[in-house]
Design a protein around this motif. Structure first.
Motif, short mmCIF file in Angstrom:
data_model
loop_
_atom_site.label_atom_id
_atom_site.label_comp_id
_atom_site.label_asym_id
_atom_site.label_seq_id
_atom_site.Cartn_x
_atom_site.Cartn_y
_atom_site.Cartn_z
N LEU A 161 0.83 -1.20 0.00
CA LEU A 161 0.00 0.00 0.00
C LEU A 161 0.87 1.25 0.00
CD1 LEU A 161 -1.28 0.80 3.48
CD2 LEU A 161 -0.69 -1.56 3.01
N LEU A 162 2.15 1.12 0.41
CA LEU A 162 3.07 2.25 0.36
C LEU A 162 4.48 1.70 0.16
CD1 LEU A 162 3.13 5.51 2.11
CD2 LEU A 162 5.11 4.09 2.53
N TYR A 163 5.22 2.31 -0.77
CA TYR A 163 6.60 1.91 -1.06
C TYR A 163 7.45 3.17 -1.15
CZ TYR A 163 10.46 -0.63 -3.28
OH TYR A 163 11.68 -1.19 -3.56
N PHE A 164 8.42 3.30 -0.25
CA PHE A 164 9.27 4.48 -0.15
C PHE A 164 10.73 4.04 -0.25
CE2 PHE A 164 11.92 7.24 2.45
CZ PHE A 164 11.54 8.52 2.08
N ARG A 165 11.45 4.65 -1.19
CA ARG A 165 12.86 4.31 -1.38
C ARG A 165 13.58 5.53 -1.96
NH1 ARG A 165 14.66 -0.21 -5.59
NH2 ARG A 165 16.62 0.78 -6.03
N ASP A 166 14.84 5.67 -1.60
CA ASP A 166 15.63 6.80 -2.10
C ASP A 166 14.94 8.14 -1.84
OD1 ASP A 166 17.55 4.96 -3.05
OD2 ASP A 166 16.46 4.76 -4.94
N ASN A 167 14.37 8.27 -0.66
CA ASN A 167 13.71 9.51 -0.22
C ASN A 167 12.50 9.93 -1.05
OD1 ASN A 167 15.37 10.00 2.05
ND2 ASN A 167 16.98 10.68 0.66
N GLN A 223 3.75 3.86 -8.44
CA GLN A 223 3.58 2.81 -9.45
C GLN A 223 3.66 1.41 -8.85
OE1 GLN A 223 6.20 4.93 -9.36
NE2 GLN A 223 8.07 3.99 -10.15
N TYR A 224 4.23 1.28 -7.65
CA TYR A 224 4.31 -0.03 -6.99
C TYR A 224 3.14 -0.29 -6.06
CZ TYR A 224 9.12 0.06 -8.68
OH TYR A 224 10.24 0.14 -9.47
N GLN A 225 2.31 0.72 -5.83
CA GLN A 225 1.17 0.59 -4.91
C GLN A 225 0.08 -0.29 -5.48
OE1 GLN A 225 0.00 4.71 -4.24
NE2 GLN A 225 0.03 4.27 -2.05
N TYR A 255 -5.27 1.25 -3.08
CA TYR A 255 -4.77 2.18 -2.06
C TYR A 255 -4.29 3.52 -2.63
CZ TYR A 255 -5.11 -1.61 1.25
OH TYR A 255 -5.59 -2.62 2.04
N ARG A 256 -4.21 3.63 -3.94
CA ARG A 256 -3.75 4.90 -4.54
C ARG A 256 -4.68 6.04 -4.14
NH1 ARG A 256 -2.17 2.14 -9.93
NH2 ARG A 256 -0.10 1.42 -9.33
N GLY A 257 -4.06 7.12 -3.66
CA GLY A 257 -4.82 8.28 -3.24
C GLY A 257 -5.46 8.14 -1.86
N ARG A 258 -5.28 6.99 -1.21
CA ARG A 258 -5.89 6.78 0.11
C ARG A 258 -4.88 6.54 1.23
NH1 ARG A 258 -9.47 3.05 1.73
NH2 ARG A 258 -8.41 1.34 0.69
N SER A 268 -10.51 6.93 4.08
CA SER A 268 -11.76 6.41 3.51
C SER A 268 -11.85 4.89 3.65
CB SER A 268 -11.89 6.80 2.04
OG SER A 268 -11.85 8.20 1.89
N LEU A 269 -11.79 4.42 4.89
CA LEU A 269 -11.82 2.98 5.15
C LEU A 269 -13.08 2.33 4.59
CD1 LEU A 269 -10.70 2.91 8.89
CD2 LEU A 269 -9.36 2.21 6.91
#
Length: 148
Positions: free
Chosen positions: A52-58, A63-65, A69-72, A91-92
Motif C-alpha cells: 500500500l506504500l513503497y518508499f525508497r531513495d527519499n 507505481q508499486y502501490q 490504495y492509490r490516493g488513500r 476512507s476505510l
C-alpha cells in the motif's frame, strides 16, 4: 513487493487487532529510533501482492502501490521526524480488513551483506460493517513498534 521473508516478531507474539468504522481514517502506527534512517520502507498487507506504500531513495513510488490504495494512503509525517513512519489510511471500507506490516531496510545496511529487512510493526485491522460501532476500549492496541 520486496520478495523476502520478514523477521522481527517472534512466532509466539500475538498481533494486536483494532477495529474501525468504514468511511473514516485510521493511522497504522510504526516507529523507529529517532537517529535511524530509512533506505527503504514498505507498508504491506499480508494477503496482497503489492504494497500500500513503497518508499525508497527519499521518495514514494506510487507505481508499486496496490491500485485500491492509490490516493488513500500517505505517510503520517512525510519528513519522518522522531522516527515516525506511520501511515494514514483514508476512507476505510470493509475490504481494508487485514493484517498490515511495516517493513524497513535501514540506511546503514551494508550492500555487500544480505539485506537486513526489519519487521518493525504488525497490526490487524478489522473494518466493521455500518452500525456495528467501535467501543473506545477496542481502539487501544498493545505496542509492537520497537526497532528490532
Amino acid at each position: 513487493m520486496l520478495g523476502w521473508i520478514p523477521y522481527g516478531l517472534a512466532p509466539t507474539e500475538v498481533i494486536p487487532e483494532v477495529k474501525a468504522e468504514p468511511g473514516g481514517n485510521f493511522t497504522l502506527p510504526c516507529h523507529i529510533p529517532i537517529d535511524a534512517s530509512v533506505a527503504l520502507l514498505e507498508w504491506s498487507r499480508t494477503d496482497l501482492e503489492d504494497p500500500l506504500l513503497y518508499f525508497r531513495d527519499n521518495r514514494l513510488y506510487e507505481q508499486y502501490q496496490d491500485p485500491r490504495y492509490r490516493g488513500r494512503v500517505e505517510l503520517k509525517d512525510p519528513e519522518m521526524k522522531n522516527g515516525n513512519i506511520s501511515v494514514l489510511l483514508k476512507s476505510l471500507n470493509t475490504d481494508d480488513t487485514g493484517t498490515y506490516q511495516c517493513l524497513v531496510v535501514p540506511s546503514n545496511n551494508n550492500r555487500r551483506k544480505r539485506v537486513a529487512v526489519e519487521l518493525v510493526s504488525s497490526i490487524r485491522l478489522k473494518v466493521l460493517r455500518n452500525n456495528q460501532g467501535v467501543p473506545e476500549a477496542e481502539m487501544t492496541r498493545r505496542g509492537y513498534d520497537s526497532w528490532h
